[in-house]
Motif scaffolding. Structure first.
Motif, PDB file in Angstrom:
ATOM      1  N   GLY A  37      -5.950  -2.132   5.109  1.00 19.95           N
ATOM      2  CA  GLY A  37      -6.389  -2.931   4.047  1.00 19.95           C
ATOM      3  C   GLY A  37      -6.404  -2.479   2.631  1.00 19.95           C
ATOM      4  N   PHE A  38      -7.206  -1.492   2.605  1.00 22.29           N
ATOM      5  CA  PHE A  38      -7.480  -0.661   1.329  1.00 22.29           C
ATOM      6  C   PHE A  38      -6.116  -0.337   0.702  1.00 22.29           C
ATOM      7  CE2 PHE A  38      -7.715   3.509  -0.701  1.00 22.29           C
ATOM      8  CZ  PHE A  38      -8.367   3.031  -1.958  1.00 22.29           C
ATOM      9  N   LEU A  39      -5.151   0.454   1.367  1.00 21.79           N
ATOM     10  CA  LEU A  39      -3.882   0.874   0.786  1.00 21.79           C
ATOM     11  C   LEU A  39      -3.131  -0.445   0.507  1.00 21.79           C
ATOM     12  CD1 LEU A  39      -3.163   3.595   3.262  1.00 21.79           C
ATOM     13  CD2 LEU A  39      -4.057   3.999   0.864  1.00 21.79           C
ATOM     14  N   SER A  40      -3.145  -1.551   1.349  1.00 20.64           N
ATOM     15  CA  SER A  40      -2.359  -2.631   1.034  1.00 20.64           C
ATOM     16  C   SER A  40      -2.569  -3.356  -0.584  1.00 20.64           C
ATOM     17  CB  SER A  40      -2.280  -3.825   2.020  1.00 20.64           C
ATOM     18  OG  SER A  40      -3.523  -4.561   1.995  1.00 20.64           O
ATOM     19  N   ASP A  41      -4.016  -3.067  -0.818  1.00 21.21           N
ATOM     20  CA  ASP A  41      -4.544  -3.499  -2.085  1.00 21.21           C
ATOM     21  C   ASP A  41      -3.806  -2.736  -3.058  1.00 21.21           C
ATOM     22  OD1 ASP A  41      -6.173  -5.955  -1.311  1.00 21.21           O
ATOM     23  OD2 ASP A  41      -7.890  -4.876  -0.777  1.00 21.21           O
ATOM     24  N   ARG A  42      -3.731  -1.554  -2.946  1.00 17.02           N
ATOM     25  CA  ARG A  42      -3.330  -0.600  -3.782  1.00 17.02           C
ATOM     26  C   ARG A  42      -1.769  -0.591  -3.956  1.00 17.02           C
ATOM     27  NH1 ARG A  42      -7.324   0.920  -7.175  1.00 17.02           N
ATOM     28  NH2 ARG A  42      -6.218   3.080  -7.257  1.00 17.02           N
ATOM     29  N   ILE A  43      -1.047  -0.571  -2.909  1.00 12.55           N
ATOM     30  CA  ILE A  43       0.327  -0.297  -2.917  1.00 12.55           C
ATOM     31  C   ILE A  43       1.210  -1.535  -2.628  1.00 12.55           C
ATOM     32  CG2 ILE A  43       0.019   2.238  -2.582  1.00 12.55           C
ATOM     33  CD1 ILE A  43       1.102   1.811   0.465  1.00 12.55           C
ATOM     34  N   GLY A  44       0.486  -2.577  -2.018  1.00 15.33           N
ATOM     35  CA  GLY A  44       1.178  -3.754  -1.680  1.00 15.33           C
ATOM     36  C   GLY A  44       1.576  -3.864  -0.219  1.00 15.33           C
ATOM     37  N   ARG A  45       1.602  -5.200   0.298  1.00  7.30           N
ATOM     38  CA  ARG A  45       1.257  -5.586   1.506  1.00  7.30           C
ATOM     39  C   ARG A  45       2.644  -5.014   2.491  1.00  7.30           C
ATOM     40  NH1 ARG A  45      -3.593  -6.497   0.064  1.00  7.30           N
ATOM     41  NH2 ARG A  45      -3.999  -8.854  -0.960  1.00  7.30           N
ATOM     42  N   LYS A  46       3.755  -5.408   2.012  1.00  9.85           N
ATOM     43  CA  LYS A  46       4.888  -4.953   2.564  1.00  9.85           C
ATOM     44  C   LYS A  46       5.005  -3.589   2.961  1.00  9.85           C
ATOM     45  CE  LYS A  46       8.954  -6.950   1.724  1.00  9.85           C
ATOM     46  NZ  LYS A  46      10.132  -7.419   1.409  1.00  9.85           N
ATOM     47  N   LYS A  47       4.524  -2.705   1.988  1.00 15.03           N
ATOM     48  CA  LYS A  47       4.562  -1.338   2.287  1.00 15.03           C
ATOM     49  C   LYS A  47       3.712  -0.901   3.346  1.00 15.03           C
ATOM     50  CE  LYS A  47       6.023  -0.373  -2.533  1.00 15.03           C
ATOM     51  NZ  LYS A  47       5.658   0.155  -3.730  1.00 15.03           N
TER      52      LYS A  47
END
Length: 417
Positions: free
Chosen positions: A63-73
């Protein structure tokens, strides 16, 4: 914000459907695996638990990474890892000298992959859909999740006609169309300038400072529903194995029946709260009371038919609660923190899934403390819901529903959209 095309919701709804297959599809064959490798009920239950615990641990990071780099990634690589774990588990059953150990390893890999699938898809829906359409979209997601639970025992039983381990090889096949559709159909706005880690941490802490009490209650409501659902599916599978001589396919259909009511009720609840958000609190209380009430009765029930009937009624409780929780949590914060908050929620849900089969397997011979303890937890959560989750005082328009409702919970100063 405009409502996305229908194919976007269809593509994203495949993600929770595929993820839920990871646990529900294996439940009908757990007794077979136990017989094959001479495992205890607790050891066979670990094949669910050791999928869910890694998922629960990794979800907040995803979840943290999706906030930073995007959900699809996050979603796309996670789907590939999920499929790879299935190959490891299936290959272990065929070729390994220590198949149980390597099946567990494959399940752990699948769990890590699962962490980046449905929870992040939920956050992405929160990003893409405006508040007035979010309840319906999340109701579809929850109903697809439930539909996967309905289909997966039947599908698992059908695949087991070939060999019980063929279901592991099905996972890579399932992810191919979902991956293609998400790549082609889902357009996510690029994150132009994500906030610094310090600001991100500060904003997340601020969210829990302002809204922490009711958010934690929502997290626990979801965990108890998942604990009850997967624990009872495991309990029912053991009951059918011990008290009947039914074929695997028939058992798969019987395991699917209690989940049918969950699917239908999730669809109804999602559409209902889209227009009458003020009923969310009532649905949360009613659904949790249904679950708790059933747990007071279940210690005295032995016949498989009665257990199935009670679980069918229990699906109504889960169908009332889960779409409401999804809507509240994805609407509670802005886009910048939505990934971590929804991921924490799904992490707690996964811990509920992990605990269910393990606890039910360990306490199969002690149903009274098992079920009455769950009933007591439900009653406590009902009291906390009554105390800390408030109905909105006034609703002016469909487009203002979520803004007014969330302000009534925590005095949010602006539309979290």
């Amino acid at each position: 914000m405009q409502k996305p095309q229908g194919r976007v919701l269809f593509a994203l709804s495949l993600v929770p459907l595929i993820m839920v297959l990871g646990n529900s599809m294996i439940i009908p064959v757990l007794p077979t695996i136990a017989h094959e490798y001479n495992l205890s009920a607790f050891q066979s239950g670990l094949l669910i638990t050791l999928f869910s615990i890694p998922a629960g641990i990794i979800i907040p990071l995803a979840g943290f990474l999706s906030d930073r780099i995007g959900r699809k990634k996050i979603i796309l690589p996670a789907l590939l890892m999920y499929g790879a774990g299935g190959l490891v588990a299936g290959g272990a059953a065929l070729f390994s000298a220590q198949p149980y150990v390597w099946i567990v390893v494959g399940r752990v890999i699948q769990g890590i992959g699962a962490a980046g699938t449905a929870p992040i898809a939920m956050a992405l829906i929160g990003d893409l859909y405006p508040p007035e359409h979010r309840g319906h979209a999340l109701g579809v997601i929850e109903s697809t999740n439930a539909l996967g639970k309905v289909l997966s025992p039947i599908l698992g039983s059908l695949l087991a006609l070939i060999a019980w381990y063929t279901l592991f090889f099905a996972f890579p096949l399932f992810i191919i169309p979902a991956t293609w559709m998400i790549m082609r159909w889902v357009e996510e706005k690029e994150t132009v300038a994500p906030p610094s880690f310090t600001k991100y941490k500060h904003d997340t802490i601020f969210v829990f400072h302002k809204q922490g009490r009711w958010l934690v209650i929502c997290f626990l409501l979801g965990a108890v529903q998942m604990f009850f659902l997967f624990g009872m599916l495991f309990y029912l599978a053991e009951t059918l194995d011990n008290y009947t001589s039914l074929s695997g396919i028939v058992r798969g259909f019987l395991l699917a029946l209690p989940l049918l009511s969950l699917t239908l009720m999730s669809v109804w609840t999602g559409k209902h709260i889209e227009h009458q958000v003020e009923r969310i609190k009532m649905f949360l209380i009613t659904g949790t009371l249904i679950t708790g009430g059933l747990c007071t009765i279940l210690p005295f029930v032995r016949g498989p038919a009665t257990v199935i009937a009670l679980l069918f009624a229990g699906g109504i409780g889960g169908g009332l609660v889960l779409p409401c929780l999804n809507t509240l949590i994805t609407s509670a914060v802005g886009k910048a923190e939505r990934g971590i908050v929804t991921s924490l929620y799904n992490s707690i849900r996964f811990f509920g899934i992990a605990a269910g089969p393990a606890v039910f397997g360990a306490l199969l011979d002690r149903p009274l403390p098992l079920f009455w303890g769950t009933s007591a937890a439900c009653l406590l959560l009902v009291l906390l819901t009554i105390r800390f989750i408030h109905k909105p005082g006034q609703l002016k328009s469909k487009h203002g529903h979520f803004r007014l409702f969330l302000r009534s919970l925590s005095n949010i100063p602006k539309d979290p959209g």
